[in-house]
Design a protein around this motif. Structure first.
Motif, PDB file in Angstrom:
ATOM      1  N   ALA A  49     -48.587  28.463  26.599  1.00  0.00           N
ATOM      2  CA  ALA A  49     -48.591  28.961  27.976  1.00  0.00           C
ATOM      3  C   ALA A  49     -47.167  29.141  28.481  1.00  0.00           C
ATOM      4  O   ALA A  49     -46.824  30.157  29.095  1.00  0.00           O
ATOM      5  N   VAL A  50     -46.314  28.159  28.190  1.00  0.00           N
ATOM      6  CA  VAL A  50     -44.925  28.222  28.655  1.00  0.00           C
ATOM      7  C   VAL A  50     -44.201  29.405  27.993  1.00  0.00           C
ATOM      8  O   VAL A  50     -43.540  30.203  28.663  1.00  0.00           O
ATOM      9  N   ARG A  87     -44.134  20.460  36.436  1.00  0.00           N
ATOM     10  CA  ARG A  87     -43.049  20.347  37.406  1.00  0.00           C
ATOM     11  C   ARG A  87     -42.376  21.709  37.626  1.00  0.00           C
ATOM     12  O   ARG A  87     -41.927  22.032  38.715  1.00  0.00           O
ATOM     13  N   CYS A  88     -42.335  22.527  36.576  1.00  0.00           N
ATOM     14  CA  CYS A  88     -41.696  23.851  36.669  1.00  0.00           C
ATOM     15  C   CYS A  88     -42.708  24.943  36.993  1.00  0.00           C
ATOM     16  O   CYS A  88     -42.452  26.113  36.716  1.00  0.00           O
ATOM     17  N   TRP A 104     -33.645  27.689  29.356  1.00  0.00           N
ATOM     18  CA  TRP A 104     -33.295  26.801  28.243  1.00  0.00           C
ATOM     19  C   TRP A 104     -34.199  25.578  28.226  1.00  0.00           C
ATOM     20  O   TRP A 104     -34.759  25.206  27.199  1.00  0.00           O
ATOM     21  N   ALA A 105     -34.336  24.952  29.388  1.00  0.00           N
ATOM     22  CA  ALA A 105     -35.123  23.714  29.462  1.00  0.00           C
ATOM     23  C   ALA A 105     -36.563  23.969  29.039  1.00  0.00           C
ATOM     24  O   ALA A 105     -37.151  23.186  28.280  1.00  0.00           O
ATOM     25  N   ALA A 127     -41.070  23.619  25.189  1.00  0.00           N
ATOM     26  CA  ALA A 127     -42.143  24.208  24.379  1.00  0.00           C
ATOM     27  C   ALA A 127     -41.905  23.944  22.900  1.00  0.00           C
ATOM     28  O   ALA A 127     -42.849  23.656  22.146  1.00  0.00           O
ATOM     29  N   SER A 128     -40.643  24.037  22.485  1.00  0.00           N
ATOM     30  CA  SER A 128     -40.341  23.823  21.076  1.00  0.00           C
ATOM     31  C   SER A 128     -40.573  22.375  20.659  1.00  0.00           C
ATOM     32  O   SER A 128     -41.028  22.103  19.550  1.00  0.00           O
ATOM     33  N   LEU A 129     -40.230  21.439  21.560  1.00  0.00           N
ATOM     34  CA  LEU A 129     -40.486  20.026  21.267  1.00  0.00           C
ATOM     35  C   LEU A 129     -41.978  19.791  21.082  1.00  0.00           C
ATOM     36  O   LEU A 129     -42.408  19.094  20.161  1.00  0.00           O
ATOM     37  N   LEU A 130     -42.780  20.369  21.977  1.00  0.00           N
ATOM     38  CA  LEU A 130     -44.233  20.187  21.885  1.00  0.00           C
ATOM     39  C   LEU A 130     -44.762  20.733  20.560  1.00  0.00           C
ATOM     40  O   LEU A 130     -45.498  20.052  19.839  1.00  0.00           O
ATOM     41  N   THR A 131     -44.386  21.974  20.234  1.00  0.00           N
ATOM     42  CA  THR A 131     -44.889  22.560  18.994  1.00  0.00           C
ATOM     43  C   THR A 131     -44.290  21.851  17.780  1.00  0.00           C
ATOM     44  O   THR A 131     -45.010  21.502  16.841  1.00  0.00           O
ATOM     45  N   GLY A 132     -42.969  21.668  17.813  1.00  0.00           N
ATOM     46  CA  GLY A 132     -42.291  21.058  16.671  1.00  0.00           C
ATOM     47  C   GLY A 132     -42.838  19.672  16.370  1.00  0.00           C
ATOM     48  O   GLY A 132     -43.136  19.345  15.222  1.00  0.00           O
ATOM     49  N   GLY A 133     -42.992  18.866  17.426  1.00  0.00           N
ATOM     50  CA  GLY A 133     -43.510  17.514  17.238  1.00  0.00           C
ATOM     51  C   GLY A 133     -44.914  17.540  16.657  1.00  0.00           C
ATOM     52  O   GLY A 133     -45.252  16.764  15.752  1.00  0.00           O
TER      53      GLY A 133
END
Lengths: 337, 259
Positions: A80-81, A216-217, A243-244, A249-255
């Protein structure tokens, strides 16, 4: 709106219960509650519930269903992000390279036994995660270097260039040492099998933090769908927020894919369906994508492990098999009207 | 004459290292407007984007005497709003939600961004001004081009800025709304001591919006001042490459015969 939200939440809970109850041994929902009460609060286990059932539920089914739920939620929020930030209905962390990077990381671990001073079960996820995130950061940094305004097309193109390049490296490495190829392909297909509570201890906080940041965003995300210039003239600190959100989004997918492998489609489908039902405001899109994506993943995993039981289907294939026709129905049926 | 609200000194801006706007200087006082005219590609839109701080520029842009270079985007956006010529609807937000986005910097709830009753009233007032109250719950993807243009106008008004930058604001609008828009903005600026800087294709509307005119050609200023002092047939012919004044007189003759 309220009714719709309650129905969605109830459906998500039902999916979760179904995911825990159904399997080679059926465990009725009432027993599920009793076993959970026994394990969490030390309540006495009634005699008609066997210790085996309790063990199956607590050690296998519950962590697996919860993991599927959390993974589905994380991937959907990330999708979504990405769709909103990059203003592209097909954008996802996969488009800009997270899965290619993670695959290369996994490849290095499997083929060359790359190791870190940590428990062996964490080596693969940590490498996958670091390489996935690294690829995206490189792509975005590259994009911001050649285009100071960091426009979406630049980011998507830079992501694709990095992604294809990294894929080629992985393919070369695989071709050169064929015996491990199967393990890597299996990892790439994604699976929730053989996971325990430890994975959840890492993924649950990561997903909650990521999703809360996205909520929050919510207003910035809303405004960014109108284009970057408009968002900026309305007062959004565009580059910083972008950037944030990309990193979130990358942290969510990557993790997620670091632990469960590459599972596609849910990140694309869940946000689109949520927007159809609840409208485009991210105040709703983010939390409801998490609920719907989580429930969808639990059902897909249930299908993956029961349809050809006792063997298993790759869950990534099931998400696409179930998701594609459903998505086509929801998306195009309404468009035709 | 009010105080100097917006001032540009030798501003140059462009894309990929090529200047599209070259050494433009101007000043706008509180309560007065400025129309910018000129042929396609002369740098009008680029100039507005530099003022709105969405394009990097050289030179000096000052807002209430303060250089905008030293301000954060949110401080600039509190003062300057821009109605862009190519805003589009990508997702199906309602008209009301879209206009509410203009309140971004005013909404005090930083956590979820929920609007106060004051914000809601303000948005309703803007919707009323843009004649959108009837369609406030409609999805913006279902609106006509003119209605959508008015939604973005209402959004700009909701931002409650001191300076409004307009880029071809009358695109898509029918004649009635074109005239009403210009009249409303004139009143908005004079009543509250604010300013409107409008890029206009229609010279007649430009003259209606403001007595002062900036004529651009090839990225630079070819004339700047009160329209009745600077506007001559020669200037317009030189700027647009056709005899504008002669064409207008021909039109006038046609209108005199309309019963």
């Amino acid at each position: 709106m309220k009714t719709k939200i309650i129905v969605t939440a109830a459906a998500a809970l039902a999916a979760l219960i179904l995911g825990v109850a159904v399997g080679s041994v059926y465990i009725p929902p009432g027993d599920i509650l009793r076993i959970i009460a026994h394990m969490v609060f030390g309540a006495r286990l009634p005699e008609e519930i066997s210790a085996t059932s309790a063990a199956i539920l607590w050690n296998l089914r519950l962590p697996r269903a919860l993991l599927a739920f959390v993974a589905g939620a994380a991937l959907s929020v990330s999708g979504a992000v990405m769709q909103s930030v990059l203003r592209n209905p097909l954008a996802s962390s996969y488009t800009i390279g997270v899965s290619s990077g993670a695959s290369l990381g996994a490849c290095l671990v499997l083929l060359y036994g790359a190791a870190l001073p940590m428990p062996a079960m964490l080596t693969l996820p940590v490498f996958g995660f670091a390489f996935g995130l690294g690829t995206i950061l490189l792509a975005v940094a590259f994009a911001s270097g050649i285009d100071s305004r960091m426009e979406n097309n630049t980011i998507i193109l830079a992501g694709m260039v990095f992604s294809l390049f990294v894929n080629a490296v992985t393919t070369l490495l695989m071709a050169m040492s064929g015996e491990y190829m199967n393990r890597l392909i299996y990892w790439q297909m994604g699976s929730f099998a053989m996971k325990d509570w430890h994975t959840l201890y890492i993924l649950v906080p990561l997903t909650i933090i990521g999703a809360l940041f996205a909520v929050r965003c919510n207003r910035e995300l809303d405004m960014m769908t109108f284009g970057e210039e408009q968002a900026k003239t309305m007062g959004v600190s565009l580059k910083r927020v972008k950037w944030a959100l990309l990193i979130c989004a990358s942290l969510l997918t990557g993790g997620t894919i670091a632990f469960v492998g590459v599972i596609g489609f849910v990140d694309l489908v869940a946000p689109h369906i949520v927007r159809r039902i609840f409208g485009p405001s991210h105040r709703y899109v983010i939390p409801l994508s998490a609920l719907l994506g989580g429930a969808f993943m639990v059902i897909c995993d249930l299908a993956a492990r029961t349809v050809v039981s006792p063997s298993e289907l790759p869950v990534g294939a099931v998400t696409a098999l179930v998701g594609a026709p459903f998505f086509a129905y929801v998306y195009f049926a309404k468009r035709k009207a | 004459m009010g105080q100097k609200m917006l001032e540009l000194i030798n501003v140059s801006a462009g894309y990929n290292g090529t200047d599209v706007v070259k050494n433009v200087s101007l000043a706008v006082n509180a309560g007065e407007n400025l129309s910018i005219i000129g042929p396609n590609g002369c740098g009008k839109t680029t100039l507005l984007k530099a003022v709105a701080n969405i394009l990097p520029y050289r030179g000096e842009i000052a807002l209430d005497g303060k250089p905008t270079r030293k301000l954060k985007q949110r401080e600039i956006s509190r003062k300057i709003a821009m109605l862009s010529q190519n805003s589009g609807a990508y997702f199906s937000y309602t008209v009301y939600d879209t206009v509410m986005m203009g309140r971004y910097l005013h909404i005090k709830d930083r956590l979820l961004g929920l609007p106060s009753s004051g914000d809601k009233d303000f948005v309703l007032e803007c919707l009323k001004t843009a004649d959108l109250l009837d369609v406030k719950d409609r999805e913006i993807t279902r609106l006509s081009g003119g209605q959508l243009q008015r939604v973005f106008l209402a959004q700009v008004l909701a931002q409650d800025p001191a300076v409004i930058l307009l880029d071809e604001p009358t695109n898509h609008l029918d004649l009635k709304f074109q005239i009403e828009l210009v009249e409303y903005l004139k009143q908005w600026a004079s009543q509250w001591g604010r300013a409107v800087v409008g890029v206009m294709h229609d010279i007649n509307l430009a003259l209606r919006l403001s007595a002062r005119l900036l004529v651009m050609k090839g990225g630079g200023v070819s004339a700047y001042g009160n329209a009745d002092e600077i506007m001559t047939g020669g200037l317009l012919e030189n700027t647009y490459g056709i005899d504008v004044a002669g064409y207008m007189r021909e039109l006038l003759a046609v209108w005199e015969n309309v019963k």
